[in-house]
Write a protein that holds these residues in place. Structure first.
Motif, PDB file in Angstrom:
ATOM      1  N   ARG A 126      30.358  34.300  35.603  1.00 44.46           N
ATOM      2  CA  ARG A 126      30.004  34.168  34.172  1.00 44.46           C
ATOM      3  C   ARG A 126      30.784  35.154  33.318  1.00 44.46           C
ATOM      4  NH1 ARG A 126      24.490  34.134  31.278  1.00 44.46           N
ATOM      5  NH2 ARG A 126      25.685  33.120  29.629  1.00 44.46           N
ATOM      6  N   ILE A 127      30.896  36.380  33.825  1.00 44.08           N
ATOM      7  CA  ILE A 127      31.648  37.396  33.063  1.00 44.08           C
ATOM      8  C   ILE A 127      33.079  36.905  32.868  1.00 44.08           C
ATOM      9  CG2 ILE A 127      32.591  39.758  33.133  1.00 44.08           C
ATOM     10  CD1 ILE A 127      29.991  40.610  34.543  1.00 44.08           C
ATOM     11  N   GLU A 128      33.650  36.318  33.926  1.00 47.77           N
ATOM     12  CA  GLU A 128      35.028  35.817  33.825  1.00 47.77           C
ATOM     13  C   GLU A 128      35.112  34.665  32.825  1.00 47.77           C
ATOM     14  OE1 GLU A 128      36.428  35.065  37.868  1.00 47.77           O
ATOM     15  OE2 GLU A 128      37.048  37.178  37.950  1.00 47.77           O
ATOM     16  N   LYS A 129      34.114  33.801  32.875  1.00 45.87           N
ATOM     17  CA  LYS A 129      34.138  32.628  32.001  1.00 45.87           C
ATOM     18  C   LYS A 129      34.011  33.058  30.532  1.00 45.87           C
ATOM     19  CE  LYS A 129      31.585  28.404  31.230  1.00 45.87           C
ATOM     20  NZ  LYS A 129      30.265  28.749  30.717  1.00 45.87           N
ATOM     21  N   VAL A 130      33.038  33.901  30.269  1.00 43.88           N
ATOM     22  CA  VAL A 130      32.771  34.286  28.884  1.00 43.88           C
ATOM     23  C   VAL A 130      33.894  35.148  28.313  1.00 43.88           C
ATOM     24  CG1 VAL A 130      31.150  35.483  27.356  1.00 43.88           C
ATOM     25  CG2 VAL A 130      30.283  34.076  29.220  1.00 43.88           C
ATOM     26  N   SER A 131      34.452  36.046  29.149  1.00 42.16           N
ATOM     27  CA  SER A 131      35.490  36.943  28.631  1.00 42.16           C
ATOM     28  C   SER A 131      36.868  36.281  28.684  1.00 42.16           C
ATOM     29  CB  SER A 131      35.525  38.242  29.440  1.00 42.16           C
ATOM     30  OG  SER A 131      36.013  37.995  30.743  1.00 42.16           O
ATOM     31  N   GLY A 132      36.977  35.242  29.506  1.00 39.04           N
ATOM     32  CA  GLY A 132      38.277  34.593  29.654  1.00 39.04           C
ATOM     33  C   GLY A 132      39.271  35.437  30.437  1.00 39.04           C
ATOM     34  N   GLN A 133      38.780  36.408  31.197  1.00 40.35           N
ATOM     35  CA  GLN A 133      39.654  37.315  31.957  1.00 40.35           C
ATOM     36  C   GLN A 133      39.181  37.395  33.403  1.00 40.35           C
ATOM     37  OE1 GLN A 133      42.067  39.561  30.591  1.00 40.35           O
ATOM     38  NE2 GLN A 133      41.801  38.671  28.545  1.00 40.35           N
ATOM     39  N   ARG A 134      40.114  37.649  34.300  1.00 44.01           N
ATOM     40  CA  ARG A 134      39.721  37.936  35.672  1.00 44.01           C
ATOM     41  C   ARG A 134      38.877  39.212  35.653  1.00 44.01           C
ATOM     42  NH1 ARG A 134      43.164  39.663  40.871  1.00 44.01           N
ATOM     43  NH2 ARG A 134      41.595  38.991  42.387  1.00 44.01           N
ATOM     44  N   ALA A 135      37.811  39.225  36.479  1.00 48.03           N
ATOM     45  CA  ALA A 135      36.932  40.400  36.492  1.00 48.03           C
ATOM     46  C   ALA A 135      37.710  41.644  36.929  1.00 48.03           C
ATOM     47  CB  ALA A 135      35.762  40.162  37.429  1.00 48.03           C
ATOM     48  N   HIS A 136      37.398  42.772  36.343  1.00 46.63           N
ATOM     49  CA  HIS A 136      38.018  44.048  36.709  1.00 46.63           C
ATOM     50  C   HIS A 136      37.774  44.332  38.190  1.00 46.63           C
ATOM     51  CE1 HIS A 136      38.676  48.432  36.768  1.00 46.63           C
ATOM     52  NE2 HIS A 136      39.421  48.227  35.702  1.00 46.63           N
ATOM     53  N   HIS A 137      38.716  45.017  38.849  1.00 45.29           N
ATOM     54  CA  HIS A 137      38.526  45.236  40.296  1.00 45.29           C
ATOM     55  C   HIS A 137      37.292  46.083  40.601  1.00 45.29           C
ATOM     56  CE1 HIS A 137      41.098  48.742  39.363  1.00 45.29           C
ATOM     57  NE2 HIS A 137      40.517  49.325  40.388  1.00 45.29           N
ATOM     58  N   PHE A 138      36.808  46.871  39.655  1.00 44.99           N
ATOM     59  CA  PHE A 138      35.545  47.591  39.884  1.00 44.99           C
ATOM     60  C   PHE A 138      34.389  46.600  40.063  1.00 44.99           C
ATOM     61  CE2 PHE A 138      36.752  51.695  37.331  1.00 44.99           C
ATOM     62  CZ  PHE A 138      37.663  52.022  38.313  1.00 44.99           C
ATOM     63  N   LEU A 139      34.479  45.469  39.366  1.00 50.06           N
ATOM     64  CA  LEU A 139      33.445  44.434  39.523  1.00 50.06           C
ATOM     65  C   LEU A 139      33.670  43.634  40.802  1.00 50.06           C
ATOM     66  CD1 LEU A 139      33.175  43.016  35.883  1.00 50.06           C
ATOM     67  CD2 LEU A 139      31.307  44.076  37.166  1.00 50.06           C
TER      68      LEU A 139
ATOM     69  N   PHE B  18      41.232  52.898  43.163  1.00 44.81           N
ATOM     70  CA  PHE B  18      42.458  53.074  42.382  1.00 44.81           C
ATOM     71  C   PHE B  18      43.636  52.198  42.757  1.00 44.81           C
ATOM     72  CE2 PHE B  18      40.309  57.275  41.802  1.00 44.81           C
ATOM     73  CZ  PHE B  18      39.959  57.036  40.489  1.00 44.81           C
ATOM     74  N   LEU B  19      43.572  51.520  43.894  1.00 41.26           N
ATOM     75  CA  LEU B  19      44.673  50.627  44.238  1.00 41.26           C
ATOM     76  C   LEU B  19      44.298  49.221  43.769  1.00 41.26           C
ATOM     77  CD1 LEU B  19      47.426  50.592  45.778  1.00 41.26           C
ATOM     78  CD2 LEU B  19      46.153  49.706  47.724  1.00 41.26           C
ATOM     79  N   GLU B  20      44.976  48.766  42.724  1.00 42.94           N
ATOM     80  CA  GLU B  20      44.523  47.523  42.096  1.00 42.94           C
ATOM     81  C   GLU B  20      44.900  46.272  42.881  1.00 42.94           C
ATOM     82  OE1 GLU B  20      45.316  47.195  37.886  1.00 42.94           O
ATOM     83  OE2 GLU B  20      44.931  49.347  37.652  1.00 42.94           O
ATOM     84  N   ASP B  21      45.957  46.384  43.679  1.00 41.53           N
ATOM     85  CA  ASP B  21      46.487  45.217  44.387  1.00 41.53           C
ATOM     86  C   ASP B  21      45.566  44.827  45.558  1.00 41.53           C
ATOM     87  OD1 ASP B  21      47.937  43.513  46.044  1.00 41.53           O
ATOM     88  OD2 ASP B  21      49.851  44.360  45.375  1.00 41.53           O
ATOM     89  N   ASP B  22      44.867  43.691  45.404  1.00 35.96           N
ATOM     90  CA  ASP B  22      43.900  43.270  46.429  1.00 35.96           C
ATOM     91  C   ASP B  22      44.549  43.020  47.787  1.00 35.96           C
ATOM     92  OD1 ASP B  22      41.789  43.352  44.687  1.00 35.96           O
ATOM     93  OD2 ASP B  22      41.908  41.224  44.146  1.00 35.96           O
ATOM     94  N   GLU B  23      45.736  42.406  47.750  1.00 35.24           N
ATOM     95  CA  GLU B  23      46.381  42.063  49.025  1.00 35.24           C
ATOM     96  C   GLU B  23      46.791  43.312  49.781  1.00 35.24           C
ATOM     97  OE1 GLU B  23      49.614  39.229  48.636  1.00 35.24           O
ATOM     98  OE2 GLU B  23      48.284  37.989  47.395  1.00 35.24           O
ATOM     99  N   LYS B  24      47.365  44.267  49.046  1.00 41.60           N
ATOM    100  CA  LYS B  24      47.775  45.520  49.679  1.00 41.60           C
ATOM    101  C   LYS B  24      46.570  46.214  50.309  1.00 41.60           C
ATOM    102  CE  LYS B  24      51.721  47.747  47.499  1.00 41.60           C
ATOM    103  NZ  LYS B  24      52.044  48.603  46.357  1.00 41.60           N
ATOM    104  N   LEU B  25      45.483  46.232  49.553  1.00 42.80           N
ATOM    105  CA  LEU B  25      44.282  46.913  50.032  1.00 42.80           C
ATOM    106  C   LEU B  25      43.758  46.245  51.303  1.00 42.80           C
ATOM    107  CD1 LEU B  25      42.347  49.247  49.154  1.00 42.80           C
ATOM    108  CD2 LEU B  25      40.828  47.461  48.307  1.00 42.80           C
ATOM    109  N   GLU B  26      43.766  44.933  51.309  1.00 34.45           N
ATOM    110  CA  GLU B  26      43.287  44.178  52.466  1.00 34.45           C
ATOM    111  C   GLU B  26      44.146  44.477  53.697  1.00 34.45           C
ATOM    112  OE1 GLU B  26      40.828  42.232  54.667  1.00 34.45           O
ATOM    113  OE2 GLU B  26      40.421  42.789  52.588  1.00 34.45           O
ATOM    114  N   LYS B  27      45.443  44.537  53.465  1.00 32.16           N
ATOM    115  CA  LYS B  27      46.377  44.811  54.563  1.00 32.16           C
ATOM    116  C   LYS B  27      46.128  46.215  55.125  1.00 32.16           C
ATOM    117  CE  LYS B  27      50.659  43.976  56.570  1.00 32.16           C
ATOM    118  NZ  LYS B  27      50.401  44.766  57.760  1.00 32.16           N
TER     119      LYS B  27
END
Ligand code: TRP
Length: 431
Positions: A80-93, A367-376
């Protein structure tokens, strides 16, 4: 006198109020001297002044949601936050760093109907030195301000720090100004942001003080004792302080911004240890004819020594400060960051490391925003392919430029800019 003193000692040592016939529960205040060896089933201690977990994995946040009666930020709310704001949710979320809320759906319902809201957060300026953990709510609040395009008020509780710490009023007020520079360096829009010192604004704003008094009239000593654990020997300044932290939750406290409107909804992003203040605020609000503020709660930023306690500005080795040099950052992480790795390289390669307790990994989730890097990184550390030293290196190389950039931006913040942010004035927003 002796009995009173014993009660105070008891509270200091156990973090709990003395009650005859009720021995203290397990959760004694743990000082920052490293994680305890084993898990036990004790309750975590979380209030505005103490955070300590009974397990090395840190505070059990799901249990906290149940205990505090808040709601989990689930997939549905994220979408919902993504829909209403029109933005991908912040990585903290996305990563559960902001994990709990109160009434966020109501804020979004209203926003969808073109009824806007404002943000309120704050900082207790207890020293000049802020650490990276202090930035979390501000980084997130800046994101909220950008995606929803709304005004923000930031309360600097220099009065609170004067009451709680051994500091002079002048020192507390000076820390307000110094800390405001770090907050401004996060990139807030001066046309949409009002930062205020309680020591200044309380006296200058009749409407703010009126709300403080209304709250004071509707909360009893018994209630604040229950919520905050105040005792008969706490000074009366402390006992009435929660009313001051409550007041910015009401739009009528800022007539210069909201033109006297009483019904602009308020959203408070904060770490969950501040929730007691806002439970009280939400309890009082309807009784004084005002709206309950909504909340978004974050987890704590762990100390270098482990997730059992949060970073503390008073222990230099537990924290990375915003003033640290690249070399200090490197040394602190290499020396103090609690590792979830194995003792020898052979064992580590064979069994892999534990990212759940590894502080370097935990910091990267912030602090590392890149999801793929973090997963790796997670995969490689868990499998043993990545060693603790290598993981620490990644963290060091993430934090060094981030902090250097912060220092650069802070240098650009002039006294005039601070003055501008701190002057009561209309803000630029359209509702
Ligand atoms: N009491 C908080 C502290 O010591 C400061 C604060 C005041 C705050 N108002 C707030 C924090 C609202 C979060 C949200 O740091």
């Amino acid at each position: 006198q002796l009995l009173l003193k014993l009660k105070v000692d008891y509270k200091q040592m156990t973090g709990q109020d003395y009650k005859a016939g009720c021995p203290p529960s397990e959760n004694l205040i743990v000082s920052n001297n490293g994680p305890a060896a084993d898990d036990c089933d004790g309750e975590d201690l979380v209030d505005p002044w103490n955070v300590s977990a009974s397990s090395t994995k840190g505070v059990d946040y799901d249990k906290l949601i149940v205990r505090f009666g808040s709601s989990k930020i689930d997939k549905e709310l994220l979408e919902r936050i993504e829909k209403v704001s029109g933005q991908r949710a912040h990585h903290f979320l996305r990563r559960g760093i902001f994990f709990s809320h109160r009434d966020m759906h109501q804020i979004l319902d209203a926003y969808e109907k073109h009824k806007s809201f404002y943000l309120y957060t704050g900082r207790g300026p207890s020293s000049e030195a802020m650490h990276v953990g202090h930035l979390i709510p501000f980084i997130f609040t800046k994101w909220l301000q950008d995606v929803f395009d709304i005004p923000l008020v930031v309360q600097m509780t220099d009065d609170e720090k004067y009451l709680w710490k051994d500091l002079t009023l002048e020192e507390c007020h000076r820390f307000t100004v110094e800390n405001a520079k770090d907050i401004i360096a996060c990139g807030f829009d001066v046309n949409k942001t009002f930062i205020f010192s309680d020591l200044d604004y309380m006296g200058a704003s009749p409407q703010f003080y009126r709300n403080v008094v209304k709250v004071q009239k509707h909360v009893t000593f018994n209630q604040v004792k229950g919520i905050f654990g105040f005792t008969d020997s706490d000074c009366i300044g402390k006992i009435s302080f929660p009313a001051i932290q409550a007041a910015p939750s009401f739009s009528s406290s800022f007539p210069q911004i909201f033109g006297g409107k009483k019904d602009v909804p308020c959203l408070i992003p904060c770490a969950i240890d501040q929730d007691p203040y806002f439970r009280m605020t939400r309890d009082v609000a309807p009784r004084i004819g005002l709206l309950k503020p909504a909340l978004l709660h974050s987890t704590f930023f762990p100390a270098l020594q482990g997730a059992q306690t949060k970073m503390s500005a008073s222990d230099p080795n537990s924290s990375i400060f915003l003033t640290d040099t690249p070399k200090q950052i490197k040394n602190k992480i290499n020396k103090h960051a609690f590792s979830g790795g194995k003792d020898t390289v052979e064992e580590h390669r064979k069994y892999g490391g534990n990212t759940e307790v590894d502080v370097s990994f935990l910091y990267l989730t912030f602090f590392l925003e890149d999801d793929e890097k973090l997963e790796k990184i997670k995969e490689d550390y868990t499998s043993g392919a990545l060693l603790t030293g290598e993981l620490k290196k990644i963290l060091i190389e993430t934090l060094q430029p981030m902090i250097a950039q912060h220092q650069e931006r802070r240098k650009q913040v002039t006294d005039e800019m601070v003055q501008q942010f701190m002057t009561p004035r209309p803000l630029n927003y359209k509702f």
